[in-house]
Write an enzyme that holds these catalytic residues in place. Structure first.
Site, PDB file in Angstrom:
ATOM      1  N   HIS A  14      37.838  33.410  45.621  1.00  0.00           N
ATOM      2  CA  HIS A  14      38.604  32.765  46.686  1.00  0.00           C
ATOM      3  C   HIS A  14      40.104  32.901  46.416  1.00  0.00           C
ATOM      4  O   HIS A  14      40.921  32.350  47.153  1.00  0.00           O
ATOM      5  CB  HIS A  14      38.240  31.281  46.785  1.00  0.00           C
ATOM      6  CG  HIS A  14      36.888  31.032  47.397  1.00  0.00           C
ATOM      7  ND1 HIS A  14      36.673  31.053  48.756  1.00  0.00           N
ATOM      8  CD2 HIS A  14      35.687  30.775  46.830  1.00  0.00           C
ATOM      9  CE1 HIS A  14      35.391  30.802  49.003  1.00  0.00           C
ATOM     10  NE2 HIS A  14      34.778  30.633  47.855  1.00  0.00           N
ATOM     11  N   ASN A  15      40.457  33.622  45.339  1.00  0.00           N
ATOM     12  CA  ASN A  15      41.854  33.809  44.949  1.00  0.00           C
ATOM     13  C   ASN A  15      42.466  34.919  45.794  1.00  0.00           C
ATOM     14  O   ASN A  15      42.109  36.094  45.655  1.00  0.00           O
ATOM     15  CB  ASN A  15      41.911  34.156  43.455  1.00  0.00           C
ATOM     16  CG  ASN A  15      43.332  34.291  42.937  1.00  0.00           C
ATOM     17  OD1 ASN A  15      44.160  34.941  43.552  1.00  0.00           O
ATOM     18  ND2 ASN A  15      43.593  33.675  41.796  1.00  0.00           N
ATOM     19  N   LYS A  18      44.190  37.857  43.859  1.00  0.00           N
ATOM     20  CA  LYS A  18      43.228  38.757  43.219  1.00  0.00           C
ATOM     21  C   LYS A  18      42.561  39.654  44.260  1.00  0.00           C
ATOM     22  O   LYS A  18      42.347  40.851  44.033  1.00  0.00           O
ATOM     23  CB  LYS A  18      42.180  37.932  42.467  1.00  0.00           C
ATOM     24  CG  LYS A  18      41.267  38.734  41.567  1.00  0.00           C
ATOM     25  CD  LYS A  18      40.288  37.826  40.831  1.00  0.00           C
ATOM     26  CE  LYS A  18      41.008  36.880  39.888  1.00  0.00           C
ATOM     27  NZ  LYS A  18      40.067  36.043  39.110  1.00  0.00           N
ATOM     28  N   GLU A  45      28.561  27.682  40.202  1.00  0.00           N
ATOM     29  CA  GLU A  45      28.874  27.018  38.944  1.00  0.00           C
ATOM     30  C   GLU A  45      28.793  28.031  37.806  1.00  0.00           C
ATOM     31  O   GLU A  45      27.812  28.764  37.681  1.00  0.00           O
ATOM     32  CB  GLU A  45      27.904  25.868  38.694  1.00  0.00           C
ATOM     33  CG  GLU A  45      28.256  25.030  37.489  1.00  0.00           C
ATOM     34  CD  GLU A  45      27.333  23.842  37.304  1.00  0.00           C
ATOM     35  OE1 GLU A  45      27.504  23.124  36.299  1.00  0.00           O
ATOM     36  OE2 GLU A  45      26.437  23.643  38.150  1.00  0.00           O
ATOM     37  N   ASP A  74      35.913  37.663  35.089  1.00  0.00           N
ATOM     38  CA  ASP A  74      36.149  36.430  34.353  1.00  0.00           C
ATOM     39  C   ASP A  74      37.082  36.798  33.213  1.00  0.00           C
ATOM     40  O   ASP A  74      36.944  37.868  32.605  1.00  0.00           O
ATOM     41  CB  ASP A  74      34.844  35.828  33.821  1.00  0.00           C
ATOM     42  CG  ASP A  74      34.992  34.337  33.531  1.00  0.00           C
ATOM     43  OD1 ASP A  74      35.550  33.623  34.388  1.00  0.00           O
ATOM     44  OD2 ASP A  74      34.559  33.883  32.456  1.00  0.00           O
ATOM     45  N   TYR A 162      48.951  31.381  30.370  1.00  0.00           N
ATOM     46  CA  TYR A 162      49.358  31.204  28.980  1.00  0.00           C
ATOM     47  C   TYR A 162      50.379  32.255  28.529  1.00  0.00           C
ATOM     48  O   TYR A 162      50.682  32.347  27.336  1.00  0.00           O
ATOM     49  CB  TYR A 162      48.124  31.301  28.065  1.00  0.00           C
ATOM     50  CG  TYR A 162      47.108  30.195  28.232  1.00  0.00           C
ATOM     51  CD1 TYR A 162      46.992  29.169  27.290  1.00  0.00           C
ATOM     52  CD2 TYR A 162      46.222  30.191  29.308  1.00  0.00           C
ATOM     53  CE1 TYR A 162      46.035  28.167  27.419  1.00  0.00           C
ATOM     54  CE2 TYR A 162      45.267  29.189  29.453  1.00  0.00           C
ATOM     55  CZ  TYR A 162      45.182  28.184  28.511  1.00  0.00           C
ATOM     56  OH  TYR A 162      44.232  27.188  28.642  1.00  0.00           O
ATOM     57  N   HIS A 188      45.138  43.002  29.646  1.00  0.00           N
ATOM     58  CA  HIS A 188      43.680  43.052  29.574  1.00  0.00           C
ATOM     59  C   HIS A 188      43.083  43.465  30.912  1.00  0.00           C
ATOM     60  O   HIS A 188      42.133  44.246  30.966  1.00  0.00           O
ATOM     61  CB  HIS A 188      43.144  41.698  29.132  1.00  0.00           C
ATOM     62  CG  HIS A 188      43.701  40.521  29.898  1.00  0.00           C
ATOM     63  ND1 HIS A 188      45.053  40.285  30.033  1.00  0.00           N
ATOM     64  CD2 HIS A 188      43.099  39.524  30.590  1.00  0.00           C
ATOM     65  CE1 HIS A 188      45.246  39.192  30.757  1.00  0.00           C
ATOM     66  NE2 HIS A 188      44.081  38.720  31.123  1.00  0.00           N
ATOM     67  N   ARG A 189      43.668  42.954  32.009  1.00  0.00           N
ATOM     68  CA  ARG A 189      43.139  43.306  33.337  1.00  0.00           C
ATOM     69  C   ARG A 189      43.397  44.779  33.650  1.00  0.00           C
ATOM     70  O   ARG A 189      42.545  45.461  34.214  1.00  0.00           O
ATOM     71  CB  ARG A 189      43.758  42.411  34.403  1.00  0.00           C
ATOM     72  CG  ARG A 189      43.252  42.734  35.818  1.00  0.00           C
ATOM     73  CD  ARG A 189      43.511  41.615  36.806  1.00  0.00           C
ATOM     74  NE  ARG A 189      42.597  40.500  36.598  1.00  0.00           N
ATOM     75  CZ  ARG A 189      42.970  39.318  36.095  1.00  0.00           C
ATOM     76  NH1 ARG A 189      44.218  39.095  35.751  1.00  0.00           N
ATOM     77  NH2 ARG A 189      42.092  38.352  35.925  1.00  0.00           N
TER      78      ARG A 189
END
Length: 202
Positions: A14-15, A18, A45, A74, A162, A188-189
């Protein structure tokens, strides 16, 4: 590795930022990209204890609901002196009653490192896992890592999450002090997406 030859893909998020990132990536291939919101899908979940496990949950849920191939990611920060935490709880550490506050999350990292009594440097890495899932159950997994260390105090006003406490190997500045293009080239992405590009035939 199976090549992705379909013309539609659900990015299981839902971002909006992204979603646009992946739309841009797939645009040259003529792939129609939609998100969870376009299909009225809830966020499933995330009950697994690994990045790949939680990405699989999201991708599989989107495929099952739409019958369209789905991509989910993730990602998070693993601090080795905290036994890999926050890890899959990276975003959870920033949760407050009024949304996410990553200053609070970074302060928690610092506080827990101080309590651990372990000396600096505090090795850490950002991790990103992408799972591409087809309706027939086939899956491909793409992982990327940015190695470095946690520093304190927070430094820099760029980036997000972060970034102000993460200094990548080979550099003396944090992700939040870097130009966006420099950070994105080593993130990393970026590494995970580069592997995804090979599956897309680029």
């Amino acid at each position: 590795m199976r090549r992705f030859t379909e013309k539609s893909l659900v990015v299981a998020t839902h971002n909006a930022g992204k979603l646009e990132e992946f739309r841009a990536l797939l645009a040259p291939l003529g792939v129609t990209v939609t998100g969870n919101g376009d299909h009225g899908l809830p966020e499933p979940e995330e009950t697994e204890h690994s990045f790949v496990g939680n990405a699989r949950i999201k991708a599989r849920a989107a495929v099952a609901a739409t019958g369209i191939p789905a991509l989910a990611d993730d990602s998070g920060l693993e601090v080795f002196d905290l036994d890999g935490r926050p890890g899959v709880h990276t975003a959870d550490w920033a949760e407050t009653g009024n949304g996410r506050d990553f200053d609070i999350a970074m302060e928690r990292v610092h506080r827990e490192l101080e309590a651990s009594g372990r000396p600096a440097p505090h090795r850490a890495r950002f991790c990103c896992t992408l799972v591409l899932c087809w309706p027939d159950g086939h899956e491909e997994v793409f992982e990327g890592f940015a190695e470095g260390q946690v520093v304190w105090p927070m430094r820099g006003a760029r980036g997000h999450g972060y970034d102000p406490i993460f200094m990548p190997d080979g550099h003396d500045i944090t992700f939040a002090e870097m130009d966006a293009s420099a950070k994105n080239a080593m993130s990393h992405r970026a590494q995970a997406v580069e592997k995804l590009r090979a599956c897309l035939g680029e």
